[in-house]
Design a protein around this motif. Sequence first.
Motif, PDB file in Angstrom:
ATOM      1  N   GLN A 222      24.155  44.582  42.754  1.00  0.00           N
ATOM      2  CA  GLN A 222      25.544  44.931  42.502  1.00  0.00           C
ATOM      3  C   GLN A 222      26.085  44.001  41.427  1.00  0.00           C
ATOM      4  O   GLN A 222      26.105  42.783  41.620  1.00  0.00           O
ATOM      5  CB  GLN A 222      26.371  44.809  43.773  1.00  0.00           C
ATOM      6  CG  GLN A 222      27.826  45.232  43.577  1.00  0.00           C
ATOM      7  CD  GLN A 222      28.634  45.075  44.844  1.00  0.00           C
ATOM      8  OE1 GLN A 222      28.198  44.407  45.778  1.00  0.00           O
ATOM      9  NE2 GLN A 222      29.800  45.686  44.890  1.00  0.00           N
ATOM     10  N   LEU A 223      26.470  44.569  40.301  1.00  0.00           N
ATOM     11  CA  LEU A 223      26.959  43.768  39.184  1.00  0.00           C
ATOM     12  C   LEU A 223      28.474  43.848  39.133  1.00  0.00           C
ATOM     13  O   LEU A 223      29.050  44.924  38.979  1.00  0.00           O
ATOM     14  CB  LEU A 223      26.363  44.270  37.862  1.00  0.00           C
ATOM     15  CG  LEU A 223      26.805  43.519  36.599  1.00  0.00           C
ATOM     16  CD1 LEU A 223      26.368  42.058  36.676  1.00  0.00           C
ATOM     17  CD2 LEU A 223      26.234  44.191  35.352  1.00  0.00           C
ATOM     18  N   LEU A 224      29.131  42.706  39.254  1.00  0.00           N
ATOM     19  CA  LEU A 224      30.582  42.641  39.226  1.00  0.00           C
ATOM     20  C   LEU A 224      31.050  41.999  37.931  1.00  0.00           C
ATOM     21  O   LEU A 224      30.428  41.063  37.437  1.00  0.00           O
ATOM     22  CB  LEU A 224      31.102  41.827  40.412  1.00  0.00           C
ATOM     23  CG  LEU A 224      30.663  42.281  41.802  1.00  0.00           C
ATOM     24  CD1 LEU A 224      31.195  41.318  42.851  1.00  0.00           C
ATOM     25  CD2 LEU A 224      31.121  43.709  42.083  1.00  0.00           C
ATOM     26  N   GLN A 225      32.150  42.496  37.384  1.00  0.00           N
ATOM     27  CA  GLN A 225      32.802  41.860  36.236  1.00  0.00           C
ATOM     28  C   GLN A 225      34.083  41.222  36.765  1.00  0.00           C
ATOM     29  O   GLN A 225      35.043  41.914  37.087  1.00  0.00           O
ATOM     30  CB  GLN A 225      33.119  42.902  35.155  1.00  0.00           C
ATOM     31  CG  GLN A 225      31.885  43.583  34.589  1.00  0.00           C
ATOM     32  CD  GLN A 225      31.087  42.691  33.658  1.00  0.00           C
ATOM     33  OE1 GLN A 225      31.527  41.596  33.307  1.00  0.00           O
ATOM     34  NE2 GLN A 225      29.915  43.138  33.258  1.00  0.00           N
ATOM     35  N   LEU A 226      34.091  39.900  36.883  1.00  0.00           N
ATOM     36  CA  LEU A 226      35.168  39.202  37.583  1.00  0.00           C
ATOM     37  C   LEU A 226      36.244  38.659  36.642  1.00  0.00           C
ATOM     38  O   LEU A 226      35.995  38.420  35.467  1.00  0.00           O
ATOM     39  CB  LEU A 226      34.587  38.035  38.382  1.00  0.00           C
ATOM     40  CG  LEU A 226      33.549  38.391  39.448  1.00  0.00           C
ATOM     41  CD1 LEU A 226      33.058  37.105  40.120  1.00  0.00           C
ATOM     42  CD2 LEU A 226      34.122  39.337  40.481  1.00  0.00           C
ATOM     43  N   PHE A 227      37.425  38.448  37.206  1.00  0.00           N
ATOM     44  CA  PHE A 227      38.494  37.657  36.603  1.00  0.00           C
ATOM     45  C   PHE A 227      38.975  38.228  35.265  1.00  0.00           C
ATOM     46  O   PHE A 227      39.087  37.517  34.266  1.00  0.00           O
ATOM     47  CB  PHE A 227      38.056  36.200  36.424  1.00  0.00           C
ATOM     48  CG  PHE A 227      37.442  35.610  37.660  1.00  0.00           C
ATOM     49  CD1 PHE A 227      38.114  35.680  38.873  1.00  0.00           C
ATOM     50  CD2 PHE A 227      36.202  35.005  37.627  1.00  0.00           C
ATOM     51  CE1 PHE A 227      37.560  35.148  40.021  1.00  0.00           C
ATOM     52  CE2 PHE A 227      35.637  34.458  38.768  1.00  0.00           C
ATOM     53  CZ  PHE A 227      36.325  34.536  39.973  1.00  0.00           C
ATOM     54  N   ALA A 228      39.262  39.498  35.246  1.00  0.00           N
ATOM     55  CA  ALA A 228      39.809  40.107  34.027  1.00  0.00           C
ATOM     56  C   ALA A 228      41.220  39.583  33.766  1.00  0.00           C
ATOM     57  O   ALA A 228      41.982  39.307  34.689  1.00  0.00           O
ATOM     58  CB  ALA A 228      39.833  41.621  34.166  1.00  0.00           C
TER      59      ALA A 228
END
Length: 209
Positions: free
Chosen positions: A12-18
Amino acid sequence: MTPAPDEGSAAQLLQLFAVPLALVEGVLDEAANAELAEWILLERELGEGVQRSVVGGWHSRADLPARRVQPLDAFFGTLIEQVRGVHARVGSGVDYEARFMLQAWATVLERGHYVQVHDHVDAHWSAVYYVDAGDCDDAASGRISWINPIGSHRSMPGAELIPTTFSVTPRTGLLAIFPGWLRHSVEPYQGDRPRIVIAANIEVQRRAR
């Protein structure tokens, strides 16, 4: 013994802290921009400026909303509506009405002038509007850059996972809205015509329904 992963399983690939950054084009028409530019340049001639993060340029007092001048009032009404829209999108589902308190100033940059790295940490939102972006075709001229708020990190060969900055070449009529704590700077401007900007800080106040 470590069990083998199931066939077909994927990480599971998350893109954090936008960080939200809104760029709005064509906020005012040419006539409205020209009227604002004329007023700001006249203010500069009166010499009522202050020293802030602008190096070499002119920075007005931060009381423009209190001036009660028609071209400014019209722009500030539009600005608040744009900020209100961004705030609603970022904070969807909030159960209160927001009241927006505004502080704003103007800056004028000539050739070689720039803006040091700084932030507006006391503001919830900040905004930059290009009344007149000037006349230089160099994309780096007076370019505004926002600095990644994530702390120092080691670069990874072949994958720039965390860019250090995000930059935009100013254009007349462009409005940028971003959190006040996001640090930013402006590279030296290289044009002949003055670059004229209105910047603002916006405080969001909770008003119960």
